[in-house]
Design a protein around this motif. Structure first.
Motif, PDB file in Angstrom:
ATOM      1  N   PHE A 142       0.815  -1.221   0.000  1.00 29.00           N
ATOM      2  CA  PHE A 142       0.000   0.000   0.000  1.00 29.00           C
ATOM      3  C   PHE A 142       0.843   1.263   0.000  1.00 29.00           C
ATOM      4  CE2 PHE A 142      -2.804  -3.198   1.979  1.00 29.00           C
ATOM      5  CZ  PHE A 142      -3.866  -3.123   1.087  1.00 29.00           C
ATOM      6  N   GLY A 143       2.152   1.132  -0.075  1.00 30.04           N
ATOM      7  CA  GLY A 143       3.060   2.271  -0.049  1.00 30.04           C
ATOM      8  C   GLY A 143       4.098   2.096   1.036  1.00 30.04           C
ATOM      9  N   HIS A 144       5.103   2.925   0.986  1.00 30.19           N
ATOM     10  CA  HIS A 144       6.154   2.886   1.999  1.00 30.19           C
ATOM     11  C   HIS A 144       5.619   3.481   3.300  1.00 30.19           C
ATOM     12  CE1 HIS A 144       9.331   1.565  -0.695  1.00 30.19           C
ATOM     13  NE2 HIS A 144       8.728   2.307  -1.622  1.00 30.19           N
ATOM     14  N   PRO A 145       6.137   3.030   4.433  1.00 32.92           N
ATOM     15  CA  PRO A 145       5.623   3.518   5.709  1.00 32.92           C
ATOM     16  C   PRO A 145       5.616   5.043   5.819  1.00 32.92           C
ATOM     17  CG  PRO A 145       7.057   1.643   6.083  1.00 32.92           C
ATOM     18  CD  PRO A 145       7.161   1.989   4.619  1.00 32.92           C
ATOM     19  N   GLU A 146       6.665   5.696   5.339  1.00 35.56           N
ATOM     20  CA  GLU A 146       6.752   7.155   5.445  1.00 35.56           C
ATOM     21  C   GLU A 146       5.669   7.868   4.628  1.00 35.56           C
ATOM     22  OE1 GLU A 146       9.946   5.982   2.355  1.00 35.56           O
ATOM     23  OE2 GLU A 146       9.106   5.123   4.192  1.00 35.56           O
ATOM     24  N   ASP A 147       5.097   7.183   3.641  1.00 33.94           N
ATOM     25  CA  ASP A 147       4.025   7.777   2.832  1.00 33.94           C
ATOM     26  C   ASP A 147       2.763   8.035   3.656  1.00 33.94           C
ATOM     27  OD1 ASP A 147       5.721   7.553   0.639  1.00 33.94           O
ATOM     28  OD2 ASP A 147       4.805   5.684  -0.067  1.00 33.94           O
ATOM     29  N   PHE A 148       2.654   7.411   4.815  1.00 32.63           N
ATOM     30  CA  PHE A 148       1.469   7.546   5.641  1.00 32.63           C
ATOM     31  C   PHE A 148       1.548   8.727   6.611  1.00 32.63           C
ATOM     32  CE2 PHE A 148       1.404   3.305   4.014  1.00 32.63           C
ATOM     33  CZ  PHE A 148       0.071   3.113   3.700  1.00 32.63           C
ATOM     34  N   VAL A 149       2.621   9.500   6.530  1.00 35.75           N
ATOM     35  CA  VAL A 149       2.726  10.728   7.320  1.00 35.75           C
ATOM     36  C   VAL A 149       2.244  11.864   6.417  1.00 35.75           C
ATOM     37  CG1 VAL A 149       4.211  12.191   8.734  1.00 35.75           C
ATOM     38  CG2 VAL A 149       4.683   9.741   8.583  1.00 35.75           C
ATOM     39  N   ASN A 150       0.917  11.984   6.327  1.00 32.56           N
ATOM     40  CA  ASN A 150       0.306  12.973   5.439  1.00 32.56           C
ATOM     41  C   ASN A 150       0.281  14.358   6.091  1.00 32.56           C
ATOM     42  OD1 ASN A 150      -1.812  12.925   7.297  1.00 32.56           O
ATOM     43  ND2 ASN A 150      -3.014  11.492   6.096  1.00 32.56           N
ATOM     44  N   ASN A 151      -0.270  15.331   5.378  1.00 30.09           N
ATOM     45  CA  ASN A 151      -0.300  16.711   5.886  1.00 30.09           C
ATOM     46  C   ASN A 151      -1.061  16.840   7.198  1.00 30.09           C
ATOM     47  OD1 ASN A 151       1.243  17.672   3.777  1.00 30.09           O
ATOM     48  ND2 ASN A 151      -0.515  18.247   2.532  1.00 30.09           N
ATOM     49  N   LYS A 152      -2.170  16.108   7.337  1.00 33.15           N
ATOM     50  CA  LYS A 152      -2.941  16.154   8.580  1.00 33.15           C
ATOM     51  C   LYS A 152      -2.105  15.626   9.749  1.00 33.15           C
ATOM     52  CE  LYS A 152      -7.212  14.593  10.701  1.00 33.15           C
ATOM     53  NZ  LYS A 152      -8.430  13.797  10.557  1.00 33.15           N
ATOM     54  N   LYS A 153      -1.418  14.506   9.528  1.00 32.23           N
ATOM     55  CA  LYS A 153      -0.563  13.921  10.559  1.00 32.23           C
ATOM     56  C   LYS A 153       0.579  14.883  10.898  1.00 32.23           C
ATOM     57  CE  LYS A 153       1.194  10.762  13.238  1.00 32.23           C
ATOM     58  NZ  LYS A 153       0.622  10.496  14.543  1.00 32.23           N
ATOM     59  N   GLN A 154       1.167  15.507   9.890  1.00 32.40           N
ATOM     60  CA  GLN A 154       2.243  16.470  10.116  1.00 32.40           C
ATOM     61  C   GLN A 154       1.763  17.647  10.957  1.00 32.40           C
ATOM     62  OE1 GLN A 154       4.251  17.632   6.493  1.00 32.40           O
ATOM     63  NE2 GLN A 154       4.355  15.505   5.795  1.00 32.40           N
ATOM     64  N   LYS A 155       0.551  18.120  10.699  1.00 36.30           N
ATOM     65  CA  LYS A 155      -0.010  19.239  11.466  1.00 36.30           C
ATOM     66  C   LYS A 155      -0.212  18.851  12.927  1.00 36.30           C
ATOM     67  CE  LYS A 155      -2.352  23.164  12.105  1.00 36.30           C
ATOM     68  NZ  LYS A 155      -1.858  23.752  13.318  1.00 36.30           N
ATOM     69  N   LEU A 156      -0.797  17.684  13.184  1.00 35.93           N
ATOM     70  CA  LEU A 156      -0.952  17.220  14.567  1.00 35.93           C
ATOM     71  C   LEU A 156       0.405  17.075  15.249  1.00 35.93           C
ATOM     72  CD1 LEU A 156      -3.734  14.493  14.259  1.00 35.93           C
ATOM     73  CD2 LEU A 156      -3.855  16.584  15.615  1.00 35.93           C
ATOM     74  N   PHE A 157       1.342  16.539  14.500  1.00 37.02           N
ATOM     75  CA  PHE A 157       2.697  16.294  15.015  1.00 37.02           C
ATOM     76  C   PHE A 157       3.380  17.610  15.386  1.00 37.02           C
ATOM     77  CE2 PHE A 157       7.125  14.711  14.418  1.00 37.02           C
ATOM     78  CZ  PHE A 157       7.047  13.576  15.202  1.00 37.02           C
TER      79      PHE A 157
END
Length: 122
Positions: free
Chosen positions: A62-77
């Motif tokens: 389904f993609g590389h693990p790092e691909d799942f750090v999307n913009n929404k996740k980055q904002k929360l982070f």
């Protein structure tokens, strides 16, 4: 009760922590939470606080693990990082890293990629 995916994620976080310590990072916090956000690892090296998101997957179908750090996740982070900086009064350098881990089904051969300065939303 911990699910198998939670245990899988915890295994990845332990692998990431071991990697960081082996490479001279001091681990300041693990699973630091504020509000709805969590930072998997907060480390310190060379006068820099590093906020680390660990993504563990069993493959790349389904993609590389790092691909799942999307913009929404980055904002929360980054919101969580801002709160951490406020609480600790740190005024120095910071960085946002991603540690991507792919574990085979037996979790015996991790493929780890440490992506420094993975994003900057701060």
């Amino acid at each position: 009760m911990a699910t198998s995916s939670n245990l899988f994620g915890k295994t990845g976080e332990q692998i990431a922590k071991n990697h960081l310590e082996k490479n001279g990072y001091e681990i300041l916090e693990e699973n630091w939470r504020t509000g709805r956000a969590e930072i998997d690892l907060i480390a310190y090296k060379n006068k820099t606080i590093i906020f680390i998101e660990v993504k563990t997957r069993s493959g790349t179908f389904f993609g590389h693990p790092e691909d799942f750090v999307n913009n929404k996740k980055q904002k929360l982070f980054t919101d969580a990082a801002e709160e951490y900086l406020y609480q600790t009064q740190h005024k120095g350098e910071i960085r946002f890293d991603i540690i991507s881990i792919i574990l085979d089904k037996d979790a015996t051969t991790p493929n780890l990629k440490h992506i420094e300065d993975a994003f900057w939303n701060y």
